[in-house]
Design a protein around this motif. Structure first.
Motif, short mmCIF file in Angstrom:
data_model
loop_
_atom_site.label_atom_id
_atom_site.label_comp_id
_atom_site.label_asym_id
_atom_site.label_seq_id
_atom_site.Cartn_x
_atom_site.Cartn_y
_atom_site.Cartn_z
N GLU A 1 -44.72 61.52 57.34
CA GLU A 1 -45.32 61.91 56.06
C GLU A 1 -44.42 61.59 54.87
O GLU A 1 -44.92 61.34 53.77
CB GLU A 1 -45.64 63.41 56.06
CG GLU A 1 -46.84 63.77 56.89
CD GLU A 1 -47.22 65.24 56.75
OE1 GLU A 1 -46.85 65.88 55.75
OE2 GLU A 1 -47.90 65.75 57.67
N THR A 2 -43.12 61.62 55.07
CA THR A 2 -42.20 61.38 53.96
C THR A 2 -41.66 59.95 53.93
O THR A 2 -40.81 59.62 53.10
CB THR A 2 -41.02 62.37 54.00
OG1 THR A 2 -40.38 62.29 55.28
CG2 THR A 2 -41.49 63.78 53.73
N GLY A 3 -42.14 59.11 54.84
CA GLY A 3 -41.72 57.71 54.85
C GLY A 3 -40.28 57.52 55.29
O GLY A 3 -39.63 56.55 54.89
N GLN B 1 -33.50 58.19 48.86
CA GLN B 1 -33.75 58.56 50.25
C GLN B 1 -33.25 59.97 50.54
O GLN B 1 -33.90 60.72 51.29
CB GLN B 1 -33.08 57.55 51.18
CG GLN B 1 -33.71 56.17 51.10
CD GLN B 1 -32.85 55.07 51.69
OE1 GLN B 1 -31.63 55.22 51.86
NE2 GLN B 1 -33.47 53.95 52.01
N ARG C 1 -35.85 62.29 49.31
CA ARG C 1 -36.96 62.39 50.26
C ARG C 1 -36.58 63.27 51.45
O ARG C 1 -37.42 64.01 51.97
CB ARG C 1 -37.41 61.02 50.73
CG ARG C 1 -38.31 60.34 49.73
CD ARG C 1 -39.04 59.18 50.32
NE ARG C 1 -38.16 58.02 50.34
CZ ARG C 1 -38.20 57.06 51.24
NH1 ARG C 1 -39.07 57.09 52.21
NH2 ARG C 1 -37.38 56.04 51.17
N GLU D 1 -40.76 55.24 44.03
CA GLU D 1 -40.93 55.35 45.48
C GLU D 1 -41.06 56.81 45.90
O GLU D 1 -41.94 57.16 46.68
CB GLU D 1 -39.74 54.70 46.19
CG GLU D 1 -39.88 54.70 47.70
CD GLU D 1 -38.69 54.04 48.39
OE1 GLU D 1 -38.85 53.70 49.58
OE2 GLU D 1 -37.63 53.87 47.77
N ASN E 1 -44.44 58.16 44.78
CA ASN E 1 -45.51 57.63 45.63
C ASN E 1 -45.59 58.42 46.94
O ASN E 1 -46.69 58.73 47.41
CB ASN E 1 -45.30 56.15 45.91
CG ASN E 1 -45.84 55.27 44.80
OD1 ASN E 1 -46.89 55.54 44.23
ND2 ASN E 1 -45.12 54.21 44.47
N HIS E 2 -44.45 58.76 47.52
CA HIS E 2 -44.46 59.55 48.75
C HIS E 2 -44.96 60.97 48.49
O HIS E 2 -45.70 61.53 49.30
CB HIS E 2 -43.07 59.56 49.40
CG HIS E 2 -42.77 58.30 50.14
ND1 HIS E 2 -43.36 57.96 51.34
CD2 HIS E 2 -41.95 57.27 49.83
CE1 HIS E 2 -42.92 56.79 51.74
NE2 HIS E 2 -42.06 56.34 50.84
N LEU F 1 -48.63 60.93 48.43
CA LEU F 1 -49.19 60.93 49.79
C LEU F 1 -49.17 62.33 50.38
O LEU F 1 -50.11 62.74 51.07
CB LEU F 1 -48.42 59.96 50.69
CG LEU F 1 -48.54 58.48 50.34
CD1 LEU F 1 -47.61 57.64 51.20
CD2 LEU F 1 -49.99 58.01 50.49
#
Length: 196
Positions: A93-95, A116, A119, A149, A152-153, A156
């Motif tokens: 889910e978090t890429g 990162q 995230r 980025e 965007n996550h 989602l």
């Protein structure tokens, strides 16, 4: 959204129950019930990513950090296998799946980038599947590409059925268009703005 000192963090702290009313006026209600009466239940339903918090261990991998959080925050009755499934779900889910076995690392040297690591902070708050995810200035200190980025996550995450509420200082246009609703703050005063 608003300038520094407009009350963004104070508002989030009040909504999450981290700060009592003190100098603030008014009451916080959750589904019509005062926050003070449902504090424990509410705390299990939300996640809050603080702006300056570092809730991970730099010497562990992304997956190890998440599994540690799962063991600490999920019920003891949940099996080892189910906790591992939850970790894999959150990685997806978090890429972060492609980074699952990367050591987080410190501020210097190899490891995750700043975006990162943000995230990962989000993933750690999602381990108990919160209904509402609060984030205080998640793009602070990130470059434009990392900020986009991350947002965007988060978009989602919102599309998966969670409510995502965040503060932001001054987003660039690409990020601004990712929002569905904006509350503009200035000196503690607010106004709503719906994005079309």
């Amino acid at each position: 959204m608003g300038p520094s000192g407009s009350g963004k963090t104070t508002l989030l702290d009040l909504l999450t129950g981290r700060r009592r009313h003190g100098h603030s006026k008014g009451h916080v209600y959750i589904n019509g019930v005062g926050l003070d009466r449902v504090q424990d239940w509410y705390a299990r339903k939300i996640g809050y990513v603080l702006q300056l918090a570092v809730p991970y261990y730099e010497e562990l991998t992304v997956r190890q950090n998440l599994f540690f959080a799962a063991n600490m925050r999920l019920p003891k009755s949940m099996s080892h296998a189910r906790k591992f499934e939850r970790v894999e779900q959150i990685l997806t889910e978090t890429g972060l799946t492609s980074l699952a076995d990367v050591v987080v690392g410190g501020s210097v040297g190899q490891g995750l980038s700043g975006g990162q690591k943000r995230r990962l902070c989000v993933a750690l708050q999602m381990i108990n599947l919160p209904s509402v995810l609060f984030l205080d200035e998640p793009t602070s200190g990130l470059d434009a590409s990392s900020s986009l980025e991350l947002l965007n996550h988060l978009n989602l995450v919102a599309e998966s059925g969670r409510l995502v509420i965040l503060t932001i200082h001054q987003p660039r246009l690409e990020i601004f268009h990712l929002f569905q609703k904006i509350l503009l703050l200035c000196d503690g005063q607010y106004g709503w703005c719906r994005i079309i």
